[in-house]
Design a protein around this motif. Structure first.
Motif, PDB file in Angstrom:
ATOM      1  N   ASP A 336       0.964  -1.192   0.083  1.00 17.99           N
ATOM      2  CA  ASP A 336       0.103  -0.093  -0.114  1.00 17.99           C
ATOM      3  C   ASP A 336       0.873   1.203  -0.053  1.00 17.99           C
ATOM      4  N   GLU A 337       1.020   1.915  -1.069  1.00 15.54           N
ATOM      5  CA  GLU A 337       1.657   3.069  -1.316  1.00 15.54           C
ATOM      6  C   GLU A 337       1.581   4.230  -0.407  1.00 15.54           C
ATOM      7  N   ASP A 393       0.548  -2.746  -6.641  1.00 17.66           N
ATOM      8  CA  ASP A 393      -0.311  -1.913  -6.720  1.00 17.66           C
ATOM      9  C   ASP A 393      -1.191  -2.431  -7.904  1.00 17.66           C
TER      10      ASP A 393
END
Length: 505
Positions: A336-337, A393
């Protein structure tokens, strides 16, 4: 993970009546023919403008049967009952859907169910598509739907230039039927002087961002679409300006028309089929995986102890980032960026990645059906994607990414509503339709219900994004209802049962 697919069987019933003395059998007399009228509209020259939804795209391809079952073709058949003229379509060469450019394959074939592995799975149909992009067609064409087109593409000169296709500067579908290398989609539509039009555009302005798992950029605030990437979200002001220009062009000679707003793309099967907790483990395997994540979990706790009280890293986020598996269904592990970059706060934690387990708010894309559980390294049986190897992602649309999509969609729909009123054209609330479709489905006259359930529902094709012919029929009826209400026509619509919910071979 297994999916089971079924077909609905349809039976026609002949109603027979008996006379009072039961000696004479007569059929029920047919009803008087209906005199269909166009009301205040003129259907004599209908032109449909849009993207893949207008073209009749389904099952990940454009092919003849799908084009024939497009909603514009259904509308045109209704219009023909009330003065409508011919409706021409830039047909693909076959029902495979694939295409070549200079003999090299650039577009894949449509999907079909395969039972080769024992369980039904969508696979491309075999064969080489006969559509060659450089073999341009001679128009004009009433169906101006161009798969892949975003709003600003419709007014972009050169979008149909064959020479630009291999460079990514032009669209292969439009290149087949553009009137010239410098033509625009809206220009080719307007030159036909339509008396009635449909305009459905804007889906791709957010859809490509969503289906890529948010790999693109939210370009809100950037008014130059020439700088956008293929997966970016279009700035709402750009969308508004483009849509206004499209409507100015289409209504310049007094044409009436209909517009559709943008559905919530996150409610389509592409995002609702694969659950967030799709990893089944026994107790022993769960223990092995937990052991592997001990160093990571320990690092998270060390970071929390070092940063506690600073407000830069909270116990709540530390809990979200802690990985734990147990016997039974388990949430997949993702990158999760939007999680805190701990290394940027303290270089001592630069090696801690942004891992967490998915929650019900995360949307896993459809491709996970065949990706989850595979090995990232064929020589390492522990390198299981979604377990030991977190999903990158492209495989997940996180809540933060969903928020960007919904914000743009909401703005687009406000623009569409305002412009429909300003240009006095009919408007269909496709967003509300899809919401109902996803939640309850729609009943049909034979007692069945068509729904948005992947594979079995009958409303969506195997790509999980585009409707099936039966789904397009429901949309066509929604449009007919709006047209009848706005212009006083009495078009009958179509029977969804006349259109397939799933192609089988």
């Amino acid at each position: 993970m297994k999916k089971f697919f079924a077909l609905l069987a349809f039976t026609g019933v002949l109603l027979i009546s008996c006379s009072d003395d039961d000696t004479t059998m007569t059929t029920t007399p047919p009803p008087d023919p209906v005199n269909y009228t166009s009301g205040s509209a003129d259907f004599s020259n209908y032109v449909a403008v849009g993207n893949s939804l207008t073209a009749g795209y389904s099952d990940a391809a454009l092919f003849i049967d799908g084009q024939t079952a497009s909603f514009p073709n259904m509308l045109a058949e209704n219009f023909a009952l009330a003065g409508g003229g011919a409706f021409t379509i830039p047909f693909m060469a076959d029902n495979l859907g694939g295409a070549t450019l200079g003999g090299q394959t650039i577009l894949g074939n449509r999907l079909i169910l395969s039972f080769a592995s024992g369980s039904p799975a969508p696979v491309p149909v075999s064969g080489q598509g006969a559509t060659e992009i450089s073999n341009t067609l001679t128009g004009p064409f009433n169906n101006m739907g161009v798969p892949g087109a975003k709003s600003f593409h419709l007014a972009a000169a050169g979008y149909g230039n064959v020479a630009g296709v291999p460079l990514g500067a032009a669209n292969p579908y439009y290149a087949r039927f553009a009137t010239s290398a410098s033509a625009t989609v809206i220009g080719d539509a307007a030159v036909q002087n339509p008396t009635f039009f449909s305009l459905w555009i804007g889906n791709n302005d957010i859809l490509s961002f969503a289906t890529s798992g948010g790999l693109g950029v939210d370009q809100t605030g950037n008014l130059d679409p020439t700088t956008y990437g293929s997966n970016d979200i279009t700035d709402p002001n750009v969308f508004a300006g483009v849509l206004d220009g499209l409507l100015q062009t289409l209504t310049a000679n007094g044409a009436d028309g209909i517009m559709m707003n943008i559905p919530d793309v996150t409610s389509i099967p592409y995002f609702t089929t694969v659950p967030y907790n799709a990893i089944p483990l026994d107790e022993a395997t769960a223990g092995v995986v937990n052991q592997a994540y001990l160093p990571y979990n320990g690092g998270i706790q060390q970071a929390l102890a070092a940063l506690d009280g600073t407000g830069l890293f909270t116990a709540e986020e530390a809990a979200r980032r802690t990985i734990n598996f147990s016997a039974g269904p388990n949430a997949v592990v993702i990158i999760d960026e939007d999680l805190t970059d701990l290394g940027a706060i303290n270089p001592a934690f630069a090696g801690l990645p942004k891992y967490r387990q998915a929650t019900p708010e995360d949307l896993l894309v459809l491709g996970n059906l065949s990706f989850l559980g595979t090995l990232a390294n064929p020589n390492d049986p522990t390198s299981i994607n979604g377990v030991a190897v977190p999903l990158t992602d492209q495989w997940v649309l996180t809540p933060e990414e969903q928020a960007s999509v919904i914000a743009a969609q909401t703005s687009y729909n406000q623009t569409i509503s305002a412009l429909a009123q300003a240009y006095d054209v009919a408007l269909v609330d496709a967003n509300a339709f899809l919401t109902t479709f996803a939640e309850t489905g729609f009943p049909l006259s034979d007692g069945s219900t068509v729904s948005a359930t992947y594979g079995t529902g009958g409303g969506f094709s195997l790509d999980g994004v585009h409707p099936s012919p039966r789904g397009y029929a429901l949309l066509a009826n929604l449009m007919v209802e709006a047209i009848n209400t706005k212009y006083g026509s009495n078009l009958p619509g179509v029977d969804p049962l006349n259109f397939t919910g799933l192609y089988l071979q």
